[in-house]
Scaffold this active site. Structure first.
Site, mmCIF file in Angstrom:
data_model
loop_
_atom_site.group_PDB
_atom_site.id
_atom_site.type_symbol
_atom_site.label_atom_id
_atom_site.label_comp_id
_atom_site.label_asym_id
_atom_site.label_seq_id
_atom_site.Cartn_x
_atom_site.Cartn_y
_atom_site.Cartn_z
ATOM 1 N N ILE A 116 0.914 -1.096 0.029
ATOM 2 C CA ILE A 116 0.062 -0.168 0.061
ATOM 3 C C ILE A 116 0.770 1.313 0.263
ATOM 4 O O ILE A 116 1.830 1.192 0.784
ATOM 5 C CB ILE A 116 -0.790 0.039 1.343
ATOM 6 C CG1 ILE A 116 -1.991 -1.142 1.059
ATOM 7 C CG2 ILE A 116 -1.703 1.261 1.353
ATOM 8 C CD1 ILE A 116 -2.629 -1.588 2.485
ATOM 9 N N HIS A 117 0.449 2.113 -0.849
ATOM 10 C CA HIS A 117 1.179 3.478 -1.064
ATOM 11 C C HIS A 117 1.123 4.100 0.564
ATOM 12 O O HIS A 117 0.059 4.275 1.103
ATOM 13 C CB HIS A 117 0.902 4.135 -1.916
ATOM 14 C CG HIS A 117 1.598 5.553 -2.446
ATOM 15 N ND1 HIS A 117 1.663 6.619 -1.613
ATOM 16 C CD2 HIS A 117 2.551 5.750 -3.416
ATOM 17 C CE1 HIS A 117 2.282 7.457 -2.343
ATOM 18 N NE2 HIS A 117 3.143 6.976 -3.210
ATOM 19 N N PRO A 118 2.229 4.657 0.672
ATOM 20 C CA PRO A 118 2.208 5.559 2.172
ATOM 21 C C PRO A 118 0.996 6.496 2.376
ATOM 22 O O PRO A 118 0.442 6.581 3.314
ATOM 23 C CB PRO A 118 3.571 6.169 2.158
ATOM 24 C CG PRO A 118 4.468 5.387 1.498
ATOM 25 C CD PRO A 118 3.518 4.705 0.498
#
Length: 344
Positions: free
Chosen positions: A227-229
């Site tokens: 998951i992207h930050p």
């Protein structure tokens, strides 16, 4: 004061700003004025319609207002892929075995599928970073209060795509390892194609055979299900609700696709309707809760101090005006996930 309400056509400039600010990879909030206006119009129509036997294909967009300024948005797609299949990769294990050689290997593979077509989809989530985490919970869960109150409009299963790993230049290791080889397009280009054209190009160009994960570069393998930050907050909110990272990933960037049973989500299981009592002197037992009125086109949700006494939800006049309710109306209410947030 913060309030969540249905989007209006006059919100288009604010939605455009958020589409730009949301960055790369959020195809459910496209940086395309015409597409955004089309979705706003779809939402206005959906909120105006009564629930019928044909209900289930609508698109509902909500906005978060803080002191009159639109600072967030989130949507519900009542039926993902209603017009066209909703593509994803299903993560599976193949077994390759040879008895004479005494070899028994379990191989991770990805199969393109449209298993998730027709499910309820939570999408288009964005909150201005300048606002507190409490705003994120209000926005994310307000739409679930709407679902709880209008249950007949929605199906049984629900999904939410999480943005996968990519850098500021738009380079996605997962896309570069698979999609780029078949599309000859970089991640930014395919994102625009996804917004602007029919999604049939996915079936036309992506490989229909299983993708053997061990054959991918390490960077691409490591991106699977990640998951992207920028999506850590919505991920935390949804996992608290009961979503799980199941066996599906996004077909473009490999991000996790969360799934859940709609009726098992925390907000649906732990919310209830109560008649409203408006009082300037709240009982000492009042604490901060997530509340909404029971309207559709005039839906409003907010954080308000509430005291439930003998089945009546008492709120102060300011909260009543914010939610557009009076004595005898009905509120839908639930507790906050984080007990530390129960005081203003």
């Amino acid at each position: 004061m913060m309030i969540v309400r249905p989007v209006r056509t006059s919100d288009l400039p604010a939605i455009e700003r958020m589409a730009v600010a949301s960055g790369i990879g959020v195809t459910s909030l496209p940086n395309n004025r015409d597409k955004l206006y089309e979705r706003i119009r779809q939402s206005v129509t959906a909120f105006e319609h009564e629930a019928t036997a044909e209900t289930g294909t609508e698109y509902y967009m909500f906005v978060l207002e803080a002191d009159g300024e639109v600072v967030g948005t989130a949507s519900i797609n009542a039926s993902a892929g209603f017009d066209e299949p909703f593509y994803s990769y299903r993560s599976e294990t193949f077994v390759h075995a040879s008895r004479p050689l005494k070899v028994h290997n379990r191989i991770h593979v990805l199969n393109m599928c449209h298993d998730l077509t027709g499910m309820v989809q939570l999408a288009g989530f964005y909150v201005d970073p300048a606002h507190a985490a409490r705003a994120g919970e209000l926005l994310s869960r307000a739409r679930l209060l709407f679902v709880a109150a209008e249950r007949e409009r929605f199906g049984r299963r629900v999904i939410a795509e999480m943005q996968g790993i990519h850098d500021d230049a738009g380079q996605s290791p997962f896309w570069n390892a698979i999609g780029r080889r078949f599309f000859n397009m970089d991640f930014l280009q395919v994102e625009q194609a996804f917004v602007s054209h029919s999604k049939t190009f996915i079936a036309e160009l992506m490989p229909s055979y299983p993708i053997y994960v061990p054959l991918l570069e390490d960077e691409a393998q490591n991106a699977i299900g990640q998951i992207h930050p920028a999506f850590e907050q919505p991920f935390r909110l949804l996992t608290r609700e009961g979503f799980e990272a199941d066996n599906y990933i996004d077909i473009f960037d490999g991000g996790a696709v969360l799934t859940a049973e709609l009726d098992r989500l925390h907000t649906l299981e732990h919310s209830c309707d109560c008649p409203v009592g408006v009082t300037a002197s709240l009982p000492a037992s009042a604490n901060l809760r997530l509340v909404s009125n029971r309207r559709v086109s005039q839906f409003k949700a907010a954080l308000a101090r509430v005291a439930v006494v003998e089945g009546v939800a008492y709120i102060n006049p300011d909260s009543a005006r914010l939610l557009d309710v009076v004595d005898g109306d009905t509120l839908r209410l639930t507790d906050l996930h984080d007990p530390a947030q129960k005081s203003l």
